[in-house]
Write a protein that holds these residues in place. Sequence first.
Motif, PDB file in Angstrom:
ATOM      1  N   ASN A  40       0.753  -1.013  -0.183  1.00 57.31           N
ATOM      2  CA  ASN A  40       0.178   0.152   0.039  1.00 57.31           C
ATOM      3  C   ASN A  40       1.168   1.287   0.039  1.00 57.31           C
ATOM      4  O   ASN A  40       1.726   1.401   0.994  1.00 57.31           O
ATOM      5  CB  ASN A  40      -0.763  -0.045   1.331  1.00 57.31           C
ATOM      6  CG  ASN A  40      -1.874   0.998   1.209  1.00 57.31           C
ATOM      7  OD1 ASN A  40      -1.864   1.822   0.373  1.00 57.31           O
ATOM      8  ND2 ASN A  40      -2.966   1.128   2.004  1.00 57.31           N
ATOM      9  N   ILE A  41       0.944   2.044  -1.214  1.00 61.44           N
ATOM     10  CA  ILE A  41       1.954   3.208  -1.212  1.00 61.44           C
ATOM     11  C   ILE A  41       1.460   4.284  -0.171  1.00 61.44           C
ATOM     12  O   ILE A  41       2.308   5.104   0.256  1.00 61.44           O
ATOM     13  CB  ILE A  41       1.661   3.575  -2.485  1.00 61.44           C
ATOM     14  CG1 ILE A  41       2.831   4.760  -3.178  1.00 61.44           C
ATOM     15  CG2 ILE A  41       0.358   4.543  -2.815  1.00 61.44           C
ATOM     16  CD1 ILE A  41       3.977   3.992  -2.983  1.00 61.44           C
ATOM     17  N   ASN A  42       0.298   4.303   0.393  1.00 62.76           N
ATOM     18  CA  ASN A  42      -0.143   5.237   1.341  1.00 62.76           C
ATOM     19  C   ASN A  42       0.484   5.041   2.487  1.00 62.76           C
ATOM     20  O   ASN A  42       0.499   5.963   3.366  1.00 62.76           O
ATOM     21  CB  ASN A  42      -1.718   5.351   1.197  1.00 62.76           C
ATOM     22  CG  ASN A  42      -2.292   5.998   0.277  1.00 62.76           C
ATOM     23  OD1 ASN A  42      -1.863   7.006  -0.547  1.00 62.76           O
ATOM     24  ND2 ASN A  42      -3.320   5.356  -0.069  1.00 62.76           N
ATOM     25  N   LYS A  43       0.646   3.520   2.963  1.00 65.47           N
ATOM     26  CA  LYS A  43       1.466   3.275   4.282  1.00 65.47           C
ATOM     27  C   LYS A  43       2.805   2.947   4.142  1.00 65.47           C
ATOM     28  O   LYS A  43       3.453   2.821   5.156  1.00 65.47           O
ATOM     29  CB  LYS A  43       0.643   1.878   4.734  1.00 65.47           C
ATOM     30  CG  LYS A  43      -0.636   2.255   5.075  1.00 65.47           C
ATOM     31  CD  LYS A  43      -1.341   1.032   5.655  1.00 65.47           C
ATOM     32  CE  LYS A  43      -2.880   1.091   5.944  1.00 65.47           C
ATOM     33  NZ  LYS A  43      -3.331   0.110   6.471  1.00 65.47           N
ATOM     34  N   HIS A  45       6.815   3.810   3.523  1.00 64.17           N
ATOM     35  CA  HIS A  45       7.658   5.189   3.794  1.00 64.17           C
ATOM     36  C   HIS A  45       8.845   4.964   3.122  1.00 64.17           C
ATOM     37  O   HIS A  45       9.999   5.081   3.369  1.00 64.17           O
ATOM     38  CB  HIS A  45       8.043   4.900   5.285  1.00 64.17           C
ATOM     39  CG  HIS A  45       7.155   5.037   6.292  1.00 64.17           C
ATOM     40  ND1 HIS A  45       6.442   6.251   6.621  1.00 64.17           N
ATOM     41  CD2 HIS A  45       6.333   4.095   7.035  1.00 64.17           C
ATOM     42  CE1 HIS A  45       5.440   6.182   7.371  1.00 64.17           C
ATOM     43  NE2 HIS A  45       5.324   4.786   7.852  1.00 64.17           N
ATOM     44  N   ASP A  47       9.979   7.416   1.696  1.00 66.26           N
ATOM     45  CA  ASP A  47      10.704   9.024   2.126  1.00 66.26           C
ATOM     46  C   ASP A  47      11.997   8.666   3.120  1.00 66.26           C
ATOM     47  O   ASP A  47      13.030   9.027   3.050  1.00 66.26           O
ATOM     48  CB  ASP A  47       9.784   9.993   2.495  1.00 66.26           C
ATOM     49  CG  ASP A  47       8.985   9.550   3.826  1.00 66.26           C
ATOM     50  OD1 ASP A  47       8.799   8.277   3.806  1.00 66.26           O
ATOM     51  OD2 ASP A  47       8.682  10.366   4.775  1.00 66.26           O
TER      52      ASP A  47
END
Length: 81
Positions: A40-43, A45, A47
């Motif tokens: 899941n790209i939203n969860k 990290h 960065d």
Amino acid sequence: MGLALYLSIVGVGSFLSGFLISMIENITGKDGHESWFCDNINKAHLDYFYLLLAGLSVLGFTLFIYFSKSYVYNRKGIIIE
């Protein structure tokens, strides 16, 4: 010869990159937590991963500067005491 050296460097770099990613996956995915590279790209990290890569680059650059400043060139036949 140059092509063989180039491909060897690319191969070692790919091996080290895969090793780094698998280590990060194992360390950050412990105890039921989602790793930095979850599906899941939203969860995920990513960065943090790029920050880690930037930190490693700064460390490598710092070591390069240190060793290049401490290098002393000696010509053959001249002994410096």
